[in-house]
Design a protein around this motif. Sequence first.
Motif: not given
Length: 88
Positions: A47-55
């Motif tokens: 599963v590849a998950v994209e978020v805006a920021a590391e935290e």
Amino acid sequence: MTRKYAVKYKSKSKMLTTPEAVANTEKEIAAIDLVKSVKITDEGQVVAVEVAAEEDFSPVMDKVVNVFRRIDDKSEVSYKFGLNRDNG
């Protein structure tokens, strides 16, 4: 930013083997706050998950783990460095 995670199922019968199962699970994960995009491959094993920021990964992945635990209560979601070598 995107990270890939390995999903290990206790029962092979619980794996996401149909396009519908993959699409439904992607839709459920995409609905989680802070998720920008999600892509599930290899019969639900990656599963590849994209978020805006590391935290954002920690709170998002807590919920992603719960999604996979509903599919297979013994499933394990883990970060694998090898899956992320080519990530930018």
